[in-house]
Design a protein around this motif. Structure first.
Motif, PDB file in Angstrom:
ATOM      1  N   GLU A 212      -6.356   4.671 -22.251  1.00 10.23           N
ATOM      2  CA  GLU A 212      -5.296   3.683 -22.112  1.00 10.23           C
ATOM      3  C   GLU A 212      -4.502   3.599 -23.408  1.00 10.23           C
ATOM      4  O   GLU A 212      -5.073   3.523 -24.493  1.00 10.23           O
ATOM      5  CB  GLU A 212      -5.894   2.314 -21.783  1.00 10.23           C
ATOM      6  N   ILE A 213      -3.176   3.636 -23.259  1.00  9.52           N
ATOM      7  CA  ILE A 213      -2.272   3.525 -24.402  1.00  9.52           C
ATOM      8  C   ILE A 213      -1.746   2.086 -24.450  1.00  9.52           C
ATOM      9  O   ILE A 213      -1.278   1.579 -23.436  1.00  9.52           O
ATOM     10  CB  ILE A 213      -1.097   4.526 -24.277  1.00  9.52           C
ATOM     11  N   PRO A 214      -1.884   1.374 -25.590  1.00 12.53           N
ATOM     12  CA  PRO A 214      -2.334   1.855 -26.906  1.00 12.53           C
ATOM     13  C   PRO A 214      -3.787   1.498 -27.231  1.00 12.53           C
ATOM     14  O   PRO A 214      -4.210   1.686 -28.365  1.00 12.53           O
ATOM     15  CB  PRO A 214      -1.395   1.104 -27.841  1.00 12.53           C
ATOM     16  N   ARG A 215      -4.527   0.974 -26.253  1.00 12.82           N
ATOM     17  CA  ARG A 215      -5.899   0.535 -26.557  1.00 12.82           C
ATOM     18  C   ARG A 215      -6.733   1.666 -27.120  1.00 12.82           C
ATOM     19  O   ARG A 215      -7.425   1.500 -28.145  1.00 12.82           O
ATOM     20  CB  ARG A 215      -6.566  -0.019 -25.297  1.00 12.82           C
TER      21      ARG A 215
ATOM     22  N   ALA B 276      -4.621   8.198 -32.944  1.00 14.15           N
ATOM     23  CA  ALA B 276      -3.165   8.162 -32.846  1.00 14.15           C
ATOM     24  C   ALA B 276      -2.606   9.578 -32.862  1.00 14.15           C
ATOM     25  O   ALA B 276      -3.206  10.487 -33.448  1.00 14.15           O
ATOM     26  CB  ALA B 276      -2.561   7.352 -33.996  1.00 14.15           C
ATOM     27  N   ILE B 277      -1.462   9.744 -32.216  1.00 16.69           N
ATOM     28  CA  ILE B 277      -0.761  11.034 -32.190  1.00 16.69           C
ATOM     29  C   ILE B 277       0.700  10.808 -32.560  1.00 16.69           C
ATOM     30  O   ILE B 277       1.373   9.928 -32.006  1.00 16.69           O
ATOM     31  CB  ILE B 277      -0.846  11.708 -30.810  1.00 16.69           C
TER      32      ILE B 277
ATOM     33  N   SER C 259      -2.753   5.455 -29.818  1.00 13.43           N
ATOM     34  CA  SER C 259      -1.368   5.119 -30.129  1.00 13.43           C
ATOM     35  C   SER C 259      -0.535   6.396 -30.155  1.00 13.43           C
ATOM     36  O   SER C 259      -1.010   7.440 -30.604  1.00 13.43           O
ATOM     37  CB  SER C 259      -1.266   4.412 -31.479  1.00 13.43           C
ATOM     38  N   VAL C 260       0.700   6.298 -29.684  1.00  8.30           N
ATOM     39  CA  VAL C 260       1.582   7.463 -29.618  1.00  8.30           C
ATOM     40  C   VAL C 260       2.961   7.072 -30.151  1.00  8.30           C
ATOM     41  O   VAL C 260       3.515   6.035 -29.767  1.00  8.30           O
ATOM     42  CB  VAL C 260       1.730   7.997 -28.179  1.00  8.30           C
ATOM     43  N   ILE C 261       3.518   7.939 -31.023  1.00 13.81           N
ATOM     44  CA  ILE C 261       4.877   7.755 -31.521  1.00 13.81           C
ATOM     45  C   ILE C 261       5.618   9.081 -31.445  1.00 13.81           C
ATOM     46  O   ILE C 261       5.013  10.151 -31.582  1.00 13.81           O
ATOM     47  CB  ILE C 261       4.870   7.211 -32.978  1.00 13.81           C
ATOM     48  N   GLY C 262       6.911   9.017 -31.176  1.00 15.09           N
ATOM     49  CA  GLY C 262       7.723  10.230 -31.108  1.00 15.09           C
ATOM     50  C   GLY C 262       8.932  10.136 -32.022  1.00 15.09           C
ATOM     51  O   GLY C 262       9.063   9.211 -32.824  1.00 15.09           O
ATOM     52  N   ILE C 263       9.820  11.105 -31.881  1.00 15.65           N
ATOM     53  CA  ILE C 263      11.105  11.109 -32.578  1.00 15.65           C
ATOM     54  C   ILE C 263      12.178  11.507 -31.572  1.00 15.65           C
ATOM     55  O   ILE C 263      11.990  12.474 -30.833  1.00 15.65           O
ATOM     56  CB  ILE C 263      11.131  12.107 -33.757  1.00 15.65           C
TER      57      ILE C 263
ATOM     58  N   THR D 126       2.197   1.797 -29.574  1.00 17.10           N
ATOM     59  CA  THR D 126       1.462   1.808 -30.843  1.00 17.10           C
ATOM     60  C   THR D 126       0.880   0.438 -31.115  1.00 17.10           C
ATOM     61  O   THR D 126       1.515  -0.592 -30.884  1.00 17.10           O
ATOM     62  CB  THR D 126       2.361   2.234 -32.012  1.00 17.10           C
ATOM     63  N   ALA D 127      -0.349   0.445 -31.620  1.00 20.45           N
ATOM     64  CA  ALA D 127      -1.051  -0.778 -31.980  1.00 20.45           C
ATOM     65  C   ALA D 127      -2.151  -0.428 -32.958  1.00 20.45           C
ATOM     66  O   ALA D 127      -2.460   0.752 -33.184  1.00 20.45           O
ATOM     67  CB  ALA D 127      -1.627  -1.457 -30.733  1.00 20.45           C
ATOM     68  N   ALA D 128      -2.771  -1.443 -33.544  1.00 21.30           N
ATOM     69  CA  ALA D 128      -3.902  -1.203 -34.440  1.00 21.30           C
ATOM     70  C   ALA D 128      -5.037  -0.560 -33.652  1.00 21.30           C
ATOM     71  O   ALA D 128      -5.227  -0.851 -32.455  1.00 21.30           O
ATOM     72  CB  ALA D 128      -4.361  -2.513 -35.060  1.00 21.30           C
TER      73      ALA D 128
END
Length: 335
Positions: free
Chosen positions: A263-266, A241-242, A269-273, A330-332
């Motif tokens: 492949e996202i999120p496989r 994850a990033i 996972s990516v999260i931003g602000i 995002t995913a597990a």
């Protein structure tokens, strides 16, 4: 050119009453205000801001200091500020701090001192102490959006809490190798916006008892792309994850992942602000802030500070709201 005396004569009032009706300063009945306004419109009268400033001591202009005008967050703040100032019948004078050195010095040492503005709104600018001192020495209200300027009234999100929230979302999904791609000043300026987001990231990791790594990048899609290639390039040390310090960096991560066949999120996972206008299109999970609302709130605060009849006691700092928006990025982690 029509004069205020012509408006007064047509409306059947004194020049003083016509002036009060058109300026909004002082009591005038609604019926009189409507009559004067109609008279002014009929003969094409336009009030002179220079003449008004001689009477009121006001320029009806607010100076806005901003480091970028071509990035989404700053553009959204600026639009919010501009719309609110138009509603308040104020002009905007823009000072762009993109450049450093002598050009930047001239803004603080010459232009701000020479230009007549009633107040200053600073948008996410990192100022040196001499620069901060020069702003406060102007003796005019200073309102800061993002970042902190001594002696100013500030409106910011809780950057540390936002960084912590983004990281905790990944941790709660089960990720244990979480990389952070932060702003270029995150390591050297701990009180900067991106320094605080990095602190939130570190706080969440420490609380969960896991390690992480930080790579610094320009706050843009190309910056995120370049940094993500570095972070994701070695499959033996690739995070699951990033947390990107802003949505534009996150968009660059998407492109880098695609280039590397991930492949996202496989696979990642990516999260931003931020809550960038393109985040929904990318399916990006993000901690959303509302920069347009911040701009409008800054203008409202400025108008309160400028009103000599308003005895409202404003807090030195106001925390603006954020919210976590979960989407498909995002995913597990894969088992």
């Amino acid at each position: 050119m029509p004069a205020i005396a012509d408006v007064a004569r047509l409306a059947g009032v004194s020049k003083a009453t016509a002036s009060r009706a058109l300026s909004g300063r002082g009591y005038v009945s609604d019926a009189t205000r409507i009559r004067v306004t109609a008279a002014a419109a009929k003969i094409g009268y336009i009030a002179s801001p220079n003449a008004a400033s001689l009477v009121t001591g006001r320029t009806q202009s607010i100076g806005v200091i901003i480091p970028f005008v071509n990035r989404w967050f700053f553009g959204e703040v600026l639009e919010g500020v501009e719309r609110a100032l138009l509603d308040a019948k104020y002009d905007l004078t823009l000072y762009n701090l993109t450049f450093g050195g002598a050009e930047r010095d001239r803004i603080f040492e010459f232009f701000l001192a020479r230009k007549r503005v009633d107040a200053i709104i600073a948008v996410s600018v990192e100022l040196t102490k001499p620069e901060s001192d020069r702003l406060i020495e102007q003796g005019k209200p200073v309102v800061a959006i993002g970042g902190w300027i001594p002696g100013s009234t500030t409106l910011t999100i809780d950057e540390v809490a936002a960084g912590r929230l983004a990281t905790e979302h990944l941790i709660h999904l089960g990720h244990r190798t979480i990389a952070h791609i932060g702003g270029e000043d995150a390591a050297t300026e701990p009180l900067s916006v991106h320094g605080q987001r990095w602190r939130g990231y570190r706080s969440a990791l420490e609380h969960a008892g896991i390690d992480g790594s930080t790579t610094l990048a320009a706050m843009s899609m190309p910056g995120g792309y370049t940094a993500a290639l570095q972070v994701l390039g070695d499959p033996r040390q690739r995070p699951t994850a990033i947390f990107a310090a802003c949505d534009e960096i996150a968009f660059g991560v998407f492109l880098a992942a695609e280039r590397l066949g991930l492949e996202i999120p496989r696979d990642l996972s990516v999260i931003g602000i931020d809550g960038h206008e393109y985040s929904e299109m990318y399916g990006l999970t993000t901690v959303e802030q509302f920069p347009g609302d911040q701009g409008r709130a800054a203008v409202a605060t400025t108008m309160t500070l400028l009103d000599p009849h308003d005895d409202t006691v404003l807090p030195a700092h106001t925390t603006m709201p954020v919210r976590l928006v979960v989407r498909s990025s995002t995913a597990a982690p894969a088992r």
